[in-house]
Write an enzyme that holds these catalytic residues in place. Structure first.
Site, short mmCIF file in Angstrom:
data_model
loop_
_atom_site.label_atom_id
_atom_site.label_comp_id
_atom_site.label_asym_id
_atom_site.label_seq_id
_atom_site.Cartn_x
_atom_site.Cartn_y
_atom_site.Cartn_z
N LYS A 175 41.22 36.15 50.15
CA LYS A 175 42.52 36.72 50.13
C LYS A 175 42.06 38.15 49.34
CE LYS A 175 44.45 34.29 47.00
NZ LYS A 175 43.96 32.98 46.86
N ARG A 178 30.62 32.14 44.99
CA ARG A 178 30.94 33.37 44.01
C ARG A 178 30.73 32.85 42.57
NH1 ARG A 178 37.42 34.35 44.93
NH2 ARG A 178 37.81 32.73 43.26
N ARG A 231 34.00 34.60 35.84
CA ARG A 231 35.38 34.01 35.88
C ARG A 231 35.43 32.72 35.48
NH1 ARG A 231 39.03 35.29 41.18
NH2 ARG A 231 39.91 33.74 39.77
P1 AMP Z 1 43.85 34.51 41.38
O1 AMP Z 1 42.85 35.75 40.87
O2 AMP Z 1 44.82 35.00 42.22
O3 AMP Z 1 42.91 33.50 41.80
O4 AMP Z 1 44.43 34.08 40.11
C1 AMP Z 1 43.69 33.43 38.87
C2 AMP Z 1 44.61 32.65 37.89
O5 AMP Z 1 45.63 33.41 37.70
C3 AMP Z 1 45.64 31.45 38.78
O6 AMP Z 1 44.65 30.34 38.99
C4 AMP Z 1 46.56 31.40 37.74
O7 AMP Z 1 46.39 30.86 36.75
C5 AMP Z 1 46.73 32.80 37.38
N1 AMP Z 1 47.76 33.38 38.21
C6 AMP Z 1 47.72 34.45 39.16
N2 AMP Z 1 48.75 34.90 40.02
C7 AMP Z 1 49.56 34.00 39.56
C8 AMP Z 1 50.89 33.64 39.94
N3 AMP Z 1 51.61 34.17 40.92
N4 AMP Z 1 51.75 32.46 39.36
C9 AMP Z 1 51.13 31.95 38.39
N5 AMP Z 1 49.84 31.93 38.06
C10 AMP Z 1 49.10 32.80 38.50
#
Ligand code: AMP
Length: 189
Positions: free
Chosen positions: A13, A127, A135
């Site tokens: 993404k 990654r 991360r």
């Molecule tokens: P990402 O970078 O999009 O993979 O997001 C990393 C983490 O941030 C996720 O595993 C959630 O813990 C939190 N997070 C990001 N976006 C959301 C969302 N829309 N709703 C809830 N938690 C989120």
């Protein structure tokens, strides 16, 4: 162009969102990036999100909806945006619909990157190795939880948006260039 890019963790993404940013000169609104910045800056929101994110669980809907509502009002988002990592629950999608109706705007497309679960584990491990562990949520156990959370709470959004008729199904297993090309083809239809 007003877009959502969806897909399980490790589907690519972020990579494809970056390419869309360049191509359409729109900002990438990544709730994950905004939350990580809040953790880094030790803001109250960051402190609240830190443990939840480290476990791979979801931050409360009202927190992420607040972030997105604010970002949609930003000057840079006036001409469009690509939402990356939001919405992740039906409640968030409903809230986004309400926000967009209120602002008098509509989505052009929801890009769904479709990938195989085993391949995701391999991608995320790679990654994690490349990022030198920067991360906290890039390890196998947390990844499995993130995949479960995705399947349970986020995947139903594909059907939600399919009802609205704007989902673009993309094979996310192809090379980065081929995925980019499929997205371009779908958006030009
Ligand atoms: P990402 O970078 O999009 O993979 O997001 C990393 C983490 O941030 C996720 O595993 C959630 O813990 C939190 N997070 C990001 N976006 C959301 C969302 N829309 N709703 C809830 N938690 C989120």
């Amino acid at each position: 162009m007003r877009l959502i890019i969806m897909g399980p963790p490790g589907a690519g993404k972020g990579t494809q969102a970056q390419i869309l940013v360049e191509k359409y000169s729109i900002p990438q609104l990544s709730t994950g990036d905004i939350l990580r910045a809040a953790i880094e800056a030790k803001t109250p929101m960051g402190l609240q999100a830190k443990e939840i994110m480290a476990r791979g669980d979801l931050v409360p809907d009202e927190v992420v909806c607040g972030i997105v509502s604010e970002r949609l009002d930003g000057d840079d988002a006036k001409g469009g945006f690509v939402l990356d990592g939001f919405p992740r629950t039906i409640a968030q999608a409903e809230e986004l619909d309400a926000m967009m109706t209120e602002k008098g705007i509509a989505l052009d497309a929801v890009i769904s990157l479709e990938v195989d679960a085993d391949a995701l584990v391999a991608r995320i491990k790679k990654r994690a190795a490349e990022s030198g562990g920067s991360r906290a949520d890039d390890n196998e156990e947390v990844l499995r939880n993130r995949l479960d959370v995705y399947g349970e709470l986020t995947e139903p959004l594909i059907a939600y948006y399919a009802k609205q008729g704007n989902v673009k199904h993309i094979d996310g297993m192809a090379s980065i260039e081929d995925v980019t090309a499929s997205i371009a083809q779908e958006l030009n239809k």
